[in-house]
Design an enzyme around this catalytic site. Structure first.
Site, PDB file in Angstrom:
ATOM      1  N   TYR A 120       1.269  -1.524  -0.086  1.00  0.00           N
ATOM      2  CA  TYR A 120       0.404   0.023  -0.009  1.00  0.00           C
ATOM      3  C   TYR A 120       0.534   0.884  -0.429  1.00  0.00           C
ATOM      4  O   TYR A 120       1.510   1.641   0.863  1.00  0.00           O
ATOM      5  CB  TYR A 120      -1.050  -0.446   1.458  1.00  0.00           C
TER       6      TYR A 120
ATOM      7  N   ASP B 142      -6.329  -0.663  -6.393  1.00  0.00           N
ATOM      8  CA  ASP B 142      -7.602  -1.164  -6.263  1.00  0.00           C
ATOM      9  C   ASP B 142      -8.327  -0.024  -5.182  1.00  0.00           C
ATOM     10  O   ASP B 142      -9.631  -0.393  -4.586  1.00  0.00           O
ATOM     11  CB  ASP B 142      -8.182  -2.201  -6.677  1.00  0.00           C
TER      12      ASP B 142
ATOM     13  N   HIS C  95     -10.217  -6.933  -5.224  1.00  0.00           N
ATOM     14  CA  HIS C  95      -9.705  -6.937  -3.869  1.00  0.00           C
ATOM     15  C   HIS C  95     -10.639  -8.692  -2.890  1.00  0.00           C
ATOM     16  O   HIS C  95     -11.613  -7.893  -2.101  1.00  0.00           O
ATOM     17  CB  HIS C  95     -10.170  -5.649  -3.154  1.00  0.00           C
TER      18      HIS C  95
HETATM   19  C1  LIG Z   1      -9.941 -10.427   5.060  1.00  0.00           C
HETATM   20  C2  LIG Z   1      -8.942 -10.002   3.520  1.00  0.00           C
HETATM   21  C3  LIG Z   1      -8.058  -8.948   3.753  1.00  0.00           C
HETATM   22  C4  LIG Z   1      -7.273  -8.247   2.829  1.00  0.00           C
HETATM   23  N1  LIG Z   1      -6.172  -7.427   2.695  1.00  0.00           N
HETATM   24  C5  LIG Z   1      -6.043  -7.251   1.847  1.00  0.00           C
HETATM   25  C6  LIG Z   1      -4.238  -5.949   1.908  1.00  0.00           C
HETATM   26  O1  LIG Z   1      -4.496  -5.521   2.925  1.00  0.00           O
HETATM   27  N2  LIG Z   1      -4.533  -5.536   0.775  1.00  0.00           N
HETATM   28  C7  LIG Z   1      -4.655  -6.228  -0.291  1.00  0.00           C
HETATM   29  O2  LIG Z   1      -4.030  -5.557  -1.725  1.00  0.00           O
HETATM   30  N3  LIG Z   1      -5.575  -7.416  -0.955  1.00  0.00           N
HETATM   31  C8  LIG Z   1      -6.471  -7.491   0.008  1.00  0.00           C
HETATM   32  N4  LIG Z   1      -6.849  -8.475  -0.177  1.00  0.00           N
HETATM   33  C9  LIG Z   1      -8.193  -9.060  -0.899  1.00  0.00           C
HETATM   34  C10 LIG Z   1      -6.816 -10.100  -1.198  1.00  0.00           C
HETATM   35  O3  LIG Z   1      -5.785  -9.586  -1.500  1.00  0.00           O
HETATM   36  C11 LIG Z   1      -7.817 -10.847  -2.890  1.00  0.00           C
HETATM   37  O4  LIG Z   1      -8.094  -9.930  -3.725  1.00  0.00           O
HETATM   38  C12 LIG Z   1      -8.843 -11.548  -2.414  1.00  0.00           C
HETATM   39  O5  LIG Z   1      -9.026 -12.075  -1.717  1.00  0.00           O
HETATM   40  C13 LIG Z   1      -9.463 -12.320  -3.388  1.00  0.00           C
HETATM   41  O6  LIG Z   1     -10.760 -12.985  -3.097  1.00  0.00           O
HETATM   42  P1  LIG Z   1     -11.030 -14.048  -2.550  1.00  0.00           P
HETATM   43  O7  LIG Z   1     -10.402 -13.870  -0.790  1.00  0.00           O
HETATM   44  O8  LIG Z   1     -12.338 -14.353  -2.471  1.00  0.00           O
HETATM   45  O9  LIG Z   1     -10.009 -15.024  -3.211  1.00  0.00           O
HETATM   46  C14 LIG Z   1      -7.823  -8.973   1.332  1.00  0.00           C
HETATM   47  C15 LIG Z   1      -9.225 -10.018   1.154  1.00  0.00           C
HETATM   48  C16 LIG Z   1      -9.505 -10.503   2.014  1.00  0.00           C
HETATM   49  C17 LIG Z   1     -10.578 -11.278   2.647  1.00  0.00           C
END
Ligand SMILES: Cc1cc2nc3c(=O)[nH]c(=O)nc-3n(C[C@H](O)[C@H](O)[C@H](O)COP(=O)(O)O)c2cc1C
Length: 490
Positions: A240, A268, A363
């Site tokens: 980030y 995003d 995301h």
């Molecule tokens: C609990 C949670 C926290 C997340 N935190 C971040 C983050 O800190 N940075 C980021 O780029 N994406 C974050 N994401 C998005 C994930 O990197 C990813 O895009 C997403 O989980 C994929 O979808 P899925 O959970 O259906 O596999 C987060 C997703 C979840 C579920």
């Protein structure tokens, strides 16, 4: 050097000091910006908050506080308040007793057959706050659901009479060998699911030859997670971008020095999506707190969402734009990948300016509601290093994405649920489940290695339609959004 007695006097919203790991901090100005809300900090006002802090945060998180709020080492002793003691009313609620009982009754790991099973157990045994944070998506969660359901509009075109005695599932992503064609994507706040949080994911990836993407907002510090890796284990880093570019530069250079093999810049999240399950769970956990009662007396409104949104945009640079990517290219030799591309035009632009690749992602449905399902965007883009994440729950989902031209897929929530329910063994089991599913399905479509997969294996004529099929397993674990509750009778 502040004394313990002095710290005790700064115990309210207008003047709030806390002790963390032997040092005092003035957090008065930070209260409204705390993503978890100010109430939780106020429980520890004038006290030692180390134990509660460690449950969720990495040790170096306090470094982000402005320098003038670092008050230095504390003279004298004070015992750290255990999170449960901070507010006795939080202790042993009926709900908590039931949760503990369910933990002791959870199915043996051998009975877990697919990734949805982990989710079902997690929903029962995780804390409310942990479950709400992991499972929630933006607004009405349409994108969250579409991410997964879009895969069901694609069917295979299997080949027959291919010798499939040996199936090789290994591949290379960004030059890193991987035993299986997916990676553990970056997800924040691992300690909400397990005391060892992200370290569990690192260990499981180490034993299974899977790549882990370390998140900026992990519950452990970057170094603690990197130290957990075994020799030769490959890790990537999700960034980030901080509005303070000096901080960003330090973080990026340090990641490179530590041998990180890819820099994934999240593009995003210039604002935080509204995740209502998460917001509601925080409201309800506030209901008994003393601070809430005081605030009600004073007719003050607690609006945590505002606090969280402000917090994330005060730290993440909302001005981040295409020009900045050149700057990143000047400070690091790590391959740069944009995480969160959602239309083909941006994929082309990323390629033109020399990015090494993209992650097609929304995301996990947590940011823009009505962002397109990543697998549909994937079908629009050709000839670039592409990763895709969101909604992948079965090996067949992985194979469809690979057939449509991506080089590997990211999976988020399922590994969080496996970690939260069965720890390292659970995550390893989740990898095994996907390996078994992949091996069988590769044989059944007539492919023996990852490179065999191409567009000829899929029929995408059905994509883009929005009739949601009746996906029983998915629907049985999907937790519908809630509504406002009436206040209890006095
Ligand atoms: C609990 C949670 C926290 C997340 N935190 C971040 C983050 O800190 N940075 C980021 O780029 N994406 C974050 N994401 C998005 C994930 O990197 C990813 O895009 C997403 O989980 C994929 O979808 P899925 O959970 O259906 O596999 C987060 C997703 C979840 C579920």
């Amino acid at each position: 050097m502040p004394t313990v007695e002095e710290v005790k006097t700064h115990d309210n919203e207008e003047d709030c000091w806390i002790i963390i790991h032997g040092k005092a901090y003035n957090v008065t100005d930070f209260l409204d910006e705390h993503p978890g809300g100010k109430d939780i900090i106020l429980k520890y006002a004038g006290r030692d908050a180390t134990k509660a802090f460690d449950v969720v945060h990495p040790r170096d998180m306090v470094d982000h506080l402005a320098e003038e709020n670092h008050l230095g080492d504390v003279e004298g002793d004070m015992e750290a308040v255990a999170p449960d003691d901070a507010d006795e009313e939080d202790e042993q609620t009926e709900e908590e007793i039931k949760r503990q009982e369910l933990i002791s009754l959870k199915p043996d790991l051998s009975k877990i057959l697919n990734l949805f099973d982990f989710e079902l157990v997690a929903r029962q045994i995780m804390t409310n706050n942990g479950w709400a944070y992991y499972s929630s998506g933006a607004d009405d969660e349409i994108t969250l659901r579409e991410n997964h359901l879009a895969y069901q509009q694609i069917f295979f075109r299997p080949r027959i009479l291919i010798n499939v005695s040996n199936v090789d599932l290994s591949t290379t992503m960004l030059g890193c060998p991987s035993k299986l064609p997916f990676y553990v994507t970056a997800t924040a706040l691992g300690k909400l699911g397990h005391a060892d949080g992200e370290k569990i994911l690192t260990r499981a990836c180490g034993t299974s030859g899977i790549i882990q993407m370390i998140p900026t907002l992990a519950s452990f510090s970057f170094d603690e997670i990197a130290d957990e890796a075994i020799d030769g284990q490959n890790q990537w880093f999700q960034l980030y971008v901080n509005s303070d570019r000096k901080v960003t530069e330090r973080i990026v250079r340090h990641a490179e020095e530590r041998g990180i093999k890819g820099l994934f810049i999240t593009v995003d999240a210039p604002a935080l999506g509204r995740r209502e399950k998460d917001m509601r769970s925080k409201f309800s956990s506030d209901q008994d707190s003393n601070v809430q009662k005081i605030n009600e007396k004073e007719s003050k409104q607690i609006d945590r969402n505002q606090g969280a949104a402000r917090a994330i945009s005060s730290f993440i640079d909302t001005s981040l734009n295409w020009e900045d990517i050149k700057w990143f290219q000047s400070i690091t030799k790590m391959p740069i990948i944009l995480k969160g591309v959602q239309r083909w035009e941006d994929a082309v632009r990323a390629a033109e300016i020399g990015c090494s690749g993209i992650v097609i992602s929304n995301h996990g449905g947590r940011q823009l509601e009505f962002a397109p399902a990543p697998v549909e965007v994937l079908a629009e883009i050709e000839k670039f290093l592409i990763f895709v994440d969101g909604g992948i729950r079965r090996a067949t989902d992985i194979m469809k994405a690979l057939s449509l031209g991506c080089n590997g897929v990211g999976i988020g929530r399922p590994f969080l649920y496996a970690m939260s329910t069965y720890g390292q063994e659970g995550v390893e089991k989740a990898f095994d489940i996907l390996r078994d599913e992949l091996e069988m399905n590769m044989r059944l479509i007539g492919a023996t290695k990852i490179d065999d997969l191409n567009e000829s294996f899929v029929n995408i004529k059905g994509t883009g339609k929005r009739t949601i099929p009746n996906d029983y397993l998915f629907n049985s674990v999907y937790e519908p959004l809630g509504s406002s509750n009436f206040k209890p009778k006095l």
